[in-house]
Motif scaffolding. Structure first.
Motif, mmCIF file in Angstrom:
data_model
loop_
_atom_site.group_PDB
_atom_site.id
_atom_site.type_symbol
_atom_site.label_atom_id
_atom_site.label_comp_id
_atom_site.label_asym_id
_atom_site.label_seq_id
_atom_site.Cartn_x
_atom_site.Cartn_y
_atom_site.Cartn_z
ATOM 1 N N ALA A 75 104.823 11.585 -14.839
ATOM 2 C CA ALA A 75 106.002 12.074 -14.117
ATOM 3 C C ALA A 75 106.908 12.826 -15.090
ATOM 4 O O ALA A 75 107.073 12.426 -16.239
ATOM 5 N N SER A 76 107.503 13.913 -14.628
ATOM 6 C CA SER A 76 108.289 14.756 -15.535
ATOM 7 C C SER A 76 109.552 15.282 -14.881
ATOM 8 O O SER A 76 110.016 16.370 -15.204
ATOM 9 N N SER A 77 110.103 14.514 -13.961
ATOM 10 C CA SER A 77 111.276 14.985 -13.221
ATOM 11 C C SER A 77 112.589 14.687 -13.925
ATOM 12 O O SER A 77 113.636 15.210 -13.528
ATOM 13 N N GLN A 78 112.573 13.830 -14.953
ATOM 14 C CA GLN A 78 113.806 13.417 -15.597
ATOM 15 C C GLN A 78 113.856 13.884 -17.052
ATOM 16 O O GLN A 78 112.809 14.059 -17.695
ATOM 17 N N TYR A 79 115.094 14.063 -17.535
ATOM 18 C CA TYR A 79 115.319 14.495 -18.912
ATOM 19 C C TYR A 79 116.274 13.520 -19.594
ATOM 20 O O TYR A 79 117.050 12.828 -18.935
ATOM 21 N N LEU A 80 116.200 13.498 -20.914
ATOM 22 C CA LEU A 80 117.024 12.557 -21.658
ATOM 23 C C LEU A 80 118.505 12.917 -21.580
ATOM 24 O O LEU A 80 119.362 12.044 -21.461
ATOM 25 N N CYS A 81 118.835 14.203 -21.626
ATOM 26 C CA CYS A 81 120.241 14.599 -21.618
ATOM 27 C C CYS A 81 120.371 16.030 -21.120
ATOM 28 O O CYS A 81 119.373 16.750 -20.962
ATOM 29 N N GLY A 82 121.600 16.425 -20.878
ATOM 30 C CA GLY A 82 121.901 17.791 -20.515
ATOM 31 C C GLY A 82 122.716 18.460 -21.598
ATOM 32 O O GLY A 82 123.451 17.817 -22.345
ATOM 33 N N HIS A 83 122.588 19.783 -21.674
ATOM 34 C CA HIS A 83 123.337 20.520 -22.692
ATOM 35 C C HIS A 83 123.510 21.962 -22.231
ATOM 36 O O HIS A 83 122.525 22.663 -21.947
ATOM 37 N N ASP A 84 124.784 22.373 -22.135
ATOM 38 C CA ASP A 84 125.098 23.759 -21.792
ATOM 39 C C ASP A 84 124.400 24.161 -20.492
ATOM 40 O O ASP A 84 123.697 25.181 -20.427
ATOM 41 N N SER A 85 124.542 23.309 -19.477
ATOM 42 C CA SER A 85 123.944 23.507 -18.133
ATOM 43 C C SER A 85 122.422 23.535 -18.156
ATOM 44 O O SER A 85 121.780 24.043 -17.237
ATOM 45 N N GLN A 86 121.787 22.990 -19.204
ATOM 46 C CA GLN A 86 120.331 22.899 -19.289
ATOM 47 C C GLN A 86 119.914 21.451 -19.501
ATOM 48 O O GLN A 86 120.691 20.640 -20.012
ATOM 49 N N GLU A 87 118.685 21.131 -19.074
ATOM 50 C CA GLU A 87 118.124 19.794 -19.283
ATOM 51 C C GLU A 87 117.273 19.810 -20.550
ATOM 52 O O GLU A 87 116.410 20.671 -20.723
ATOM 53 N N TRP A 88 117.533 18.846 -21.424
ATOM 54 C CA TRP A 88 116.804 18.775 -22.694
ATOM 55 C C TRP A 88 116.018 17.478 -22.800
ATOM 56 O O TRP A 88 116.418 16.442 -22.281
ATOM 57 N N PHE A 89 114.881 17.552 -23.508
ATOM 58 C CA PHE A 89 114.039 16.397 -23.861
ATOM 59 C C PHE A 89 113.479 15.721 -22.601
ATOM 60 O O PHE A 89 113.966 14.709 -22.134
ATOM 61 N N GLN A 90 112.409 16.313 -22.091
ATOM 62 C CA GLN A 90 111.756 15.810 -20.881
ATOM 63 C C GLN A 90 111.131 14.439 -21.133
ATOM 64 O O GLN A 90 110.521 14.188 -22.170
ATOM 65 N N LEU A 91 111.290 13.530 -20.157
ATOM 66 C CA LEU A 91 110.750 12.178 -20.245
ATOM 67 C C LEU A 91 109.517 12.074 -19.353
ATOM 68 O O LEU A 91 109.584 12.364 -18.154
ATOM 69 N N LYS A 92 108.386 11.622 -19.943
ATOM 70 C CA LYS A 92 107.120 11.595 -19.200
ATOM 71 C C LYS A 92 106.434 10.239 -19.373
ATOM 72 O O LYS A 92 105.562 10.084 -20.233
ATOM 73 N N PRO A 93 106.801 9.237 -18.567
ATOM 74 C CA PRO A 93 106.073 7.955 -18.622
ATOM 75 C C PRO A 93 104.645 8.133 -18.132
ATOM 76 O O PRO A 93 104.345 9.042 -17.355
ATOM 77 N N ASP A 94 103.751 7.258 -18.597
ATOM 78 C CA ASP A 94 102.344 7.367 -18.205
ATOM 79 C C ASP A 94 102.163 7.211 -16.701
ATOM 80 O O ASP A 94 101.446 7.993 -16.065
ATOM 81 N N PHE A 95 102.835 6.190 -16.120
ATOM 82 C CA PHE A 95 102.659 5.928 -14.687
ATOM 83 C C PHE A 95 104.002 5.608 -14.047
ATOM 84 O O PHE A 95 104.826 4.891 -14.631
ATOM 85 N N LEU A 96 104.190 6.121 -12.852
ATOM 86 C CA LEU A 96 105.351 5.806 -12.036
ATOM 87 C C LEU A 96 104.816 5.336 -10.690
ATOM 88 O O LEU A 96 104.191 6.108 -9.961
ATOM 89 N N ILE A 97 105.025 4.051 -10.380
ATOM 90 C CA ILE A 97 104.473 3.457 -9.157
ATOM 91 C C ILE A 97 105.606 3.173 -8.180
ATOM 92 O O ILE A 97 106.637 2.613 -8.553
ATOM 93 N N LYS A 98 105.388 3.573 -6.934
ATOM 94 C CA LYS A 98 106.383 3.355 -5.888
ATOM 95 C C LYS A 98 105.743 2.625 -4.718
ATOM 96 O O LYS A 98 104.625 2.918 -4.321
ATOM 97 N N GLN A 99 106.499 1.665 -4.199
ATOM 98 C CA GLN A 99 106.067 0.928 -3.012
ATOM 99 C C GLN A 99 107.319 0.664 -2.178
ATOM 100 O O GLN A 99 108.147 -0.169 -2.538
ATOM 101 N N GLY A 100 107.460 1.414 -1.110
ATOM 102 C CA GLY A 100 108.659 1.295 -0.298
ATOM 103 C C GLY A 100 109.866 1.777 -1.077
ATOM 104 O O GLY A 100 109.916 2.895 -1.585
ATOM 105 N N GLU A 101 110.858 0.909 -1.209
ATOM 106 C CA GLU A 101 112.084 1.248 -1.929
ATOM 107 C C GLU A 101 112.023 0.867 -3.406
ATOM 108 O O GLU A 101 112.966 1.114 -4.149
ATOM 109 N N ARG A 102 110.928 0.268 -3.841
ATOM 110 C CA ARG A 102 110.840 -0.219 -5.217
ATOM 111 C C ARG A 102 110.045 0.747 -6.081
ATOM 112 O O ARG A 102 109.103 1.403 -5.627
#
Length: 434
Positions: A304-331
């Protein structure tokens, strides 16, 4: 043939004399030592080195497994490092074979030709991709044409009249000519075999990229006849200097027509040296387990690559990519894999089970961005005799927790009762991949 060198991940290589029988230290020739240094420097430009230079006399291998052959003929087989197997080479090979059978679509480092073992299995997209890439390069350099003799019956003269056959014609066929002539085309054993393998890839591939390239090549090679006698055509495959650019495609063609898959331990198949990153093998293997055991209402997303560590000057920096993102309902659960050996007995503040502080920083960032700051995370390591049960829960905050759990590679399962805070793992963790 020179005796092969068998070691495991992170082994040290030297040109000096060492004790024989160890998988952690081995001696290689000076020419092999120098070539490994040069090859590592070349591969380092693409992102990762093959070896690390400790000093002028020692090299330390990285976490790649497989087999590699140096130009001087030294073959080095690199096996996975697990405490369970010790110096048991056969057990390590069996484990590697089982893991690779499920995840051969991962990227491999390729070097010089060598002998590699194969095993019968449904063709993987990875094997078909290697063949298509080799065939694409061959076609761009140009197919090899050749003359071959054609005997046929026509209403006109072309080439040479075959007088004996002409005289044997029955009455009433005097207007037809029995002729023979030479045709310059692509009807060669090599091209016939490549086209037959290409037809099989077109029929079997399910990958969009492979399908597109395969059909592009099939359109270009449509006039070439397909092989009707595979063994005979392989026997007639020439390897002279005019067909040098055909050689990279031959091993992959043979694998596809034989429906086999290369395994990165030594054997009888002569093809490109293959080195696989052990971290990726373990990650893909755990992914196969999760996809097999997750309930139907749960979804898994890799890298998954939708989140970043921080923002800077209206840009997203340092993409966070965990190996697995599991969703079941609201969890939602965050899972990450690490190919590293832990020791459950070293639980003090000094040794910390062998855990890495940077890994915990990484999971801390994942938890705050993907959960956010409230939920459960799993860090998965291979199970060994020193790490057989989940470690006590690690607490980032009152609502954000991390569990470090072992994965049993022999029985294909996550070990321990993960029902606390995990939900869907209650009835799943004891199921093995069939």
């Amino acid at each position: 043939m020179r005796q092969p060198v068998v070691v495991r991940e992170y082994a040290r290589l030297t040109t000096s004399a060492v004790a024989e029988g160890s998988l952690d230290v081995a001696r290689v020739s000076e020419s092999a030592f120098d070539w490994l240094c040069r090859e590592s420097a070349r591969l380092q430009k693409s992102g990762a080195a093959l070896v690390q230079v400790d000093d002028r006399r020692w090299l330390r291998l990285d976490s790649y497994v497989g087999v590699i052959e140096t130009p001087c003929g030294t073959r080095i087989e690199i096996l996975p490092k697990t405490a369970e197997h010790g110096d048991n080479r056969d057990a390590a090979r069996c484990l590697l074979r089982k893991m690779l059978a499920r995840c051969l679509d991962l990227p491999a480092r390729e070097t010089s030709p060598t002998d590699i073992q194969t095993f019968d299995t449904p063709l993987t997209e990875w094997v078909m991709r290697q063949f298509l890439q080799a065939l694409d390069k061959l076609v761009k350099r140009g197919l090899r044409f050749d003359y071959h003799r054609v005997q046929e019956e026509q209403r006109f003269l072309r080439g040479r009249l075959d007088v004996p056959r002409q005289l044997r014609q029955p009455p009433g066929r005097d207007h037809l000519f029995q002729i023979e002539h030479d045709v310059f085309d692509a009807d060669r054993p090599e091209n016939r075999l490549l086209c037959l393998a290409l037809d099989r890839v077109c029929r079997l591939t399910r990958d969009a990229g492979n399908w597109r390239l395969a059909h592009e090549l099939a359109t270009f090679l449509a006039p070439v006849p397909r092989s009707c006698n595979v063994n005979e055509d392989f026997r007639r495959w020439r390897s002279d200097r005019l067909l040098t650019h055909y050689q990279p495609a031959r091993p992959w063609c043979a694998l596809i027509l034989g429906e086999q898959t290369p395994l990165s331990v030594m054997g009888e198949w002569h093809g490109t040296s293959l080195l696989f990153p052990m971290e990726k093998i373990f990650e893909r293997y755990v992914e196969a387990y999760l996809r097999k055991t997750l309930p139907r209402d749960a979804t898994i997303k890799t890298q998954a690559s939708s989140q970043y560590l921080c923002g800077h000057d209206s840009q997203e920096w340092f993409q966070l990519k965990p190996d697995f993102l599991i969703k079941q309902g609201e969890r939602t659960w965050v899972l990450d894999t690490k190919w590293k050996l832990l020791d459950q007995a070293l639980g003090g503040t000094k040794d910390k089970y062998g855990l890495s502080q940077s890994d915990f920083y990484q999971l801390f960032a994942y938890g705050h961005r993907y959960l956010p700051a409230e939920g459960q995370m799993l860090l998965i390591y291979p199970m060994t005799h020193r790490f057989q049960q989940p470690l006590p829960v690690f607490t980032y905050s009152q609502h954000l927790h991390l569990r470090v759990v072992p994965f049993d590679l022999q029985n294909d399962r996550l070990v321990g009762d993960l029902s606390q805070g995990s939900g869907f793992w209650v009835a799943q963790t004891n199921e093995a991949i069939q």
